[in-house]
Enzyme design. Structure first.
Site: not given
Length: 464
Positions: A35, A179, A183, A186, A271, A318, A443
């Site tokens: 990483e 877009g 994403i 949100e 995207g 993804m 309930h």
């Protein structure tokens, strides 16, 4: 000479990569994970899923207090203010706690963290920060990055990607989101709640591409009611920035006269694309398909024996949880076991308000495969939603007309992201709509709406 030999090296410490590394170590394999970030967790934990949910939660609390929405419950606020720096600080704190938790899990499970960028030097060896490492098996889990839009240059000041949109130093007056997918909606929701005017520009004729058609229409109605301006069937052809203002050139997707839209912030959210650049895949004998993805078999092994791939770099949605499940399954294959992921039952959630969740086939997809039955139940008729005054949305259950097996479930509700788990579990076990309908639900809960929608498949809901 190689620095050290491993049973498995995982390239990438996002949700799929770190989970695969831990699972492999649990199974007794000598494991390392590569990483390059200063912290583990990949895009999801550092600049994706986690910080966006922190901002969504905080902005929702602010909006409830500032807008007067709580007055009907007898809760009055005066002088509600926004401390954006503190909101960002709390987001950063949550990210730090979770990324630090992964580092702890690596140490606990004896997973070595190789810090740096990995590049193949052969099918079983890689270079990381000038050091060579070899492994019997190598797994690629490098995730994805933002797809660029030709003619629109991201500067992370006026024109930003999702990472930049999570760290804006002030609330924009006008935010244009390019877009209308998960994403964009949100992050658009975050800044709308905090006071921005938000315009969503989507190339297709509806927002939320790939989701159930009825869900897409209902979601657009809800978002417009909240204050979003949504322009579908619209193409962005270019952008210029001058004096802190962006000017977008747009035109109808089908062709026609162009016009300009001005904004003090533009979010590019069209995207994501697989991260394979810099891996020197050719040195390992690997290639990518037309979409930049690495093709794999049922065991997550690529065309080169001993090299595996999971998550956003392989075909499929993804999604972090899909990558995690693939990471566990792939690690089990590496260890000589059999890993299982049912790719027909991968839930997806849009964390707007209300949330939007789905699993399985859309109604359009299901109809294309054969005869179906559909049951729907509005949240307006659910007692808990009615009590909480969060009645937007519905639950929709799609079942095979002959076998009654559940093929898909789609939910718009305040806690749809939690409700979809029951639907996914039901589908994993091959449940029929009758199975769901005759399962006792506590309930009062929002989950009762799923029960009633399942009853509606055969025309027998109680509360509608």
């Amino acid at each position: 000479m190689a620095e050290q030999d491993y049973d498995l090296i995982v390239i990438g410490a996002g949700p799929g990569g770190y989970v695969a590394a831990i699972r492999a170590a649990q199974l007794g394999l000598k494991t390392a994970c590569v990483e390059s970030r200063e912290t583990l967790g990949g895009t999801c934990l550092n600049v994706g899923c986690i910080p966006s949910k922190a901002m969504l939660h905080a902005s929702e609390l602010y909006h409830e207090a500032q807008s007067g929405a709580l007055a009907k419950f007898g809760i009055d606020f005066k002088g509600v203010g926004l401390n954006l720096d503190q909101m960002h600080a709390e987001k950063t704190k949550a990210v730090g706690e979770l990324t630090g938790g992964i580092e702890f899990l690596f140490k606990k499970n004896k997973v070595d963290w190789l810090k740096g960028h990995a590049a193949f030097t052969s099918p079983n060896s890689i270079d990381v920060a000038g050091k060579s490492y070899t492994a019997q098996k190598i797994m690629i889990a490098t995730g994805s990055s933002v797809t660029p839009l030709p003619g629109v240059t991201i500067d992370q000041k006026v024109i930003v990607d999702s990472t930049g949109a999570l760290a804006l130093p002030k609330v924009p007056k006008h935010l244009v989101v390019i877009g209308g997918g998960v994403i964009g909606l949100e992050l658009g929701s975050v800044w709308l709640r905090l006071g921005a005017q938000v315009t969503v520009v989507e190339y297709l004729d509806q927002i939320l591409p790939g989701m159930d058609g009825e869900v897409r229409k209902e979601a657009a109605k809800i978002f417009k009611k909240q204050g979003f301006t949504i322009r579908t069937g619209t193409k962005v052809t270019g952008a210029t920035v001058k004096g802190g203002t962006a000017t977008l050139t747009v035109e109808p997707a089908a062709g026609g006269a162009s016009e300009n839209i001005e904004a003090d912030c533009v979010l590019v959210a069209i995207g994501r694309k697989p991260n394979t650049e810099g891996l020197a895949l050719d040195k390992a004998g690997l290639t990518v398909n037309a979409r930049g993805q690495i093709e794999i078999g049922h065991d997550f092994q690529t065309s080169v024996p001993g090299i595996y791939a999971i998550g956003d770099v392989v075909p499929g949605p993804m999604l972090a949880h899909k990558a995690e499940d693939e990471g566990i399954a792939a690690a089990e294959f590496v260890a000589g076991l059999t890993g299982i992921v049912n790719h027909d039952v991968i839930p997806g959630v849009v964390y707007t308000y209300p949330e939007i969740a789905s699993v399985g086939l859309t109604e359009e997809e299901a109809k294309a495969q054969g005869e179906i039955k559909v049951g729907k139940f509005p949240m307006m008729a659910n007692s808990r939603a009615k009590t909480n005054r969060d009645t937007d949305g519905f639950v929709k259950v799609i079942a095979d007309a002959k076998t009654d097996r559940v093929l898909g479930v789609h939910i718009i509700a305040s806690i749809a992201g939690s409700m979809i788990a029951e639907a996914a579990l039901s589908m994993e076990f091959g449940a029929t709509s009758e199975d769901v309908a005759y399962t006792c639900h506590a309930h009062p809960t929002h989950a009762e709406a799923l029960k009633e929608a399942a009853m509606a498949v055969t025309g027998k809901p109680i509360h509608m």
